[in-house]
Design an enzyme around this catalytic site. Structure first.
Site, short mmCIF file in Angstrom:
data_model
loop_
_atom_site.label_atom_id
_atom_site.label_comp_id
_atom_site.label_asym_id
_atom_site.label_seq_id
_atom_site.Cartn_x
_atom_site.Cartn_y
_atom_site.Cartn_z
N SER A 50 -9.78 0.00 7.35
CA SER A 50 -9.23 0.00 5.74
C SER A 50 -8.38 -1.29 5.37
O SER A 50 -8.28 -1.31 4.11
CB SER A 50 -8.08 1.20 5.81
OG SER A 50 -8.95 2.40 6.00
N LYS A 61 0.82 -1.34 -0.04
CA LYS A 61 -0.04 -0.05 0.05
C LYS A 61 0.89 1.23 -0.05
O LYS A 61 1.93 1.25 0.89
CB LYS A 61 -0.86 -0.11 1.13
CG LYS A 61 -1.90 1.24 1.37
CD LYS A 61 -2.81 0.89 2.52
CE LYS A 61 -3.69 2.09 2.63
NZ LYS A 61 -4.77 2.13 3.77
N SER A 120 -9.56 2.30 2.94
CA SER A 120 -8.65 3.04 2.19
C SER A 120 -7.48 2.05 1.28
O SER A 120 -7.11 2.49 0.38
CB SER A 120 -7.75 3.98 2.75
OG SER A 120 -6.82 3.54 3.68
#
Length: 490
Positions: free
Chosen positions: A178, A79, A154
């Site tokens: 997330s 990420k 996210s």
């Protein structure tokens, strides 16, 4: 033969160990898959093809020399809020569009030491603030099950990449759901470890008392493999505990007889999609059939978790993001004075959701409002934590929904921040309490995945993994992969 891009981490590890494939072959297969589906899914912000191939060759050489590291030759994605040395880390923000870290986050360094091959950086909501990956400054990641739907957020890029077969596993981060929410919406497995289980060194901070790095993959076993590598004490992170990381794979016995599972009535919120509730309750019955003892419990302060979170998290974000001023690194927009330059830089560098949360957090911390908002939120946070402590005196694991609905259409909540915030209503209480949470696929509605959320005691990821693995032994939801089509359907 199963296409190489469909292999789980455990399957790939076995084939590599037996010499049936090389890491370079596996990496090339995944890079080919990325090239084929990335124009539609758009999960990656950076694909480091040359670097990945070089790492794969090095992994093959290590194996030939007798190395048997746990992730040797296994490709993964990271990420884009997690620092990677020499590989751009933007936080999906214009503020850091051209920022390249000079060091690896501890979690990344541990992956590399264990032999993992880093494919690239995955899209997310800007500075990890969002529930749909629509807040990225660069591109909209799409749900591989239906390209008109969001992948969640996210960590939407991480979830979409794993679901689409672009990577067998990825690192995500979880501040209010997330990892778990996008895992549920994309039909994969995701684990938020206990706060302090995994080092946050090298993670660009959103809310420092809530953030946690964790694995995302197709199976519980894969998450267990990755967690063992990245967990453990770190002298660079004072909030990381010195508890030794156990052998999480050893916990995957398949036996949950006698385990006490609590079902919190407050998690089945008003407005929950009926098919989602039905799938979750059916999954809980499967656990009962496997020998678990299931009972209803109450977590009475759960309804207060959403407003508490949206006071504490923005307050911490407003402090953490103050460092992005254009003076030392990142975007810099010239101005007539220092303050004019600061205003222009932050106005141009931050997107609307980040600005909204900074303003909300600054207000909550301001003189005259601190006691009324931030301090009171922390007091209620203590009550939420106490609810879980009391519940775990009666049960070993809590089972609940992950999301109130399946993945919504791109743009559906863009103009309604409150509706977007409500997407995390079932996930953010765990972050306030610092507890571990695991999500496993448990069904479909409208052709879109649904996730079962399992919640455990602090530092008892083993029980979660044992329950999740037992569930995946008798169901096949986690084995299903989407077929990405041009027309946006699954």
């Amino acid at each position: 033969m199963t296409p190489l891009y469909q292999l789980t981490v455990a399957q790939a590890r076995e084939m590599l160990a037996r010499g049936e494939i090389s890491s370079l072959e596996l990496t090339d297969a995944l890079l080919t898959r990325i090239a084929a589906v990335e124009p539609k899914v758009r999960a990656f912000l950076v694909v480091d093809a040359a670097g990945a191939r070089a790492q794969a060759r090095a992994a093959d050489a290590r194996r030939a020399a007798g190395d048997a590291s746990p992730l040797l030759g296994i490709p993964m994605g990271i990420k884009d809020v997690i620092s990677t040395q020499g590989l751009r880390t933007t936080c999906a923000s214009k503020m850091l569009e051209n920022y390249t870290p000079v060091y690896d986050a501890t979690a990344v360094a541990r992956l590399k030491a264990a032999g993992a091959v880093i494919l690239g950086k995955l899209n997310c909501d800007e500075f990890a603030m969002g529930s749909s990956t629509e807040n990225s400054a660069f591109q909209q990641t799409r749900n591989p099950w239906n390209l008109e739907r969001v992948p969640g957020g996210s960590s939407g890029g991480s979830a979409a990449a794993v679901a689409a077969g672009e990577a067998p596993a990825a690192l995500g981060t979880d501040t209010g759901g997330s990892i778990r929410q996008p895992a549920a919406l994309c039909g994969i497995t995701g684990l938020k470890p206990t706060y302090g289980r995994v080092s946050r060194y090298g993670l660009v901070a959103f809310a420092s008392s809530l953030d946690q790095i964790g694995p995302m993959a197709r199976t519980v076993r894969d998450c267990a493999i990755v967690l063992r590598v990245i967990a453990g004490a770190d002298p660079f992170d004072a909030t990381c505990t010195d508890y030794p990381a156990p052998d999480y794979e050893a916990a995957l016995t398949g036996d949950i007889r006698g385990l006490r599972i609590g079902v919190p009535r407050e998690y089945f919120v008003a407005g929950m999609q009926p098919d989602v509730e039905a799938a979750v309750r059916t999954a809980i019955e499967v656990l009962r059939e496997q020998g678990a003892e299931v009972c209803e419990i109450s977590l009475p302060h759960t309804p207060y978790a959403l407003p508490v979170y949206y006071l504490i998290a923005p307050a911490e974000a407003s402090a953490n993001l103050a460092r992005f001023d254009g003076v030392r690194y990142g975007l810099r927009v010239p101005g007539e004075s220092y303050f004019d330059e600061l205003e222009r830089t932050r106005g141009a560098g931050f997107g609307p959701e980040v600005r909204r949360r900074i303003m909300l957090g600054t207000y909550a911390l301001s003189a005259g409002y601190y006691d009324a908002y931030y301090k009171r939120a922390q007091q209620v946070r203590t009550l939420i934590r106490r609810d879980y402590q009391q519940a775990f005196e009666q049960v070993d694991v809590i089972a609940a929904p992950t999301t109130p609905t399946v993945a919504f259409k791109i743009g559906a909540h863009t103009d309604d921040p409150l509706a977007m915030y409500l997407e995390d209503v079932c996930t953010l209480p765990l972050n306030l309490a610092g507890l571990p949470g695991l999500v496993v696929p448990c069904g479909f509605a409208e052709g879109l995945p649904i996730g079962l959320q399992l919640i455990g005691r602090a530092f008892d990821e083993e029980s979660l993994l044992r329950v999740g693995d037992a569930y995946q032994r008798v169901t096949d939801w986690h084995t299903r992969m989407p077929e990405v089509r041009e027309d946006g359907s699954a």
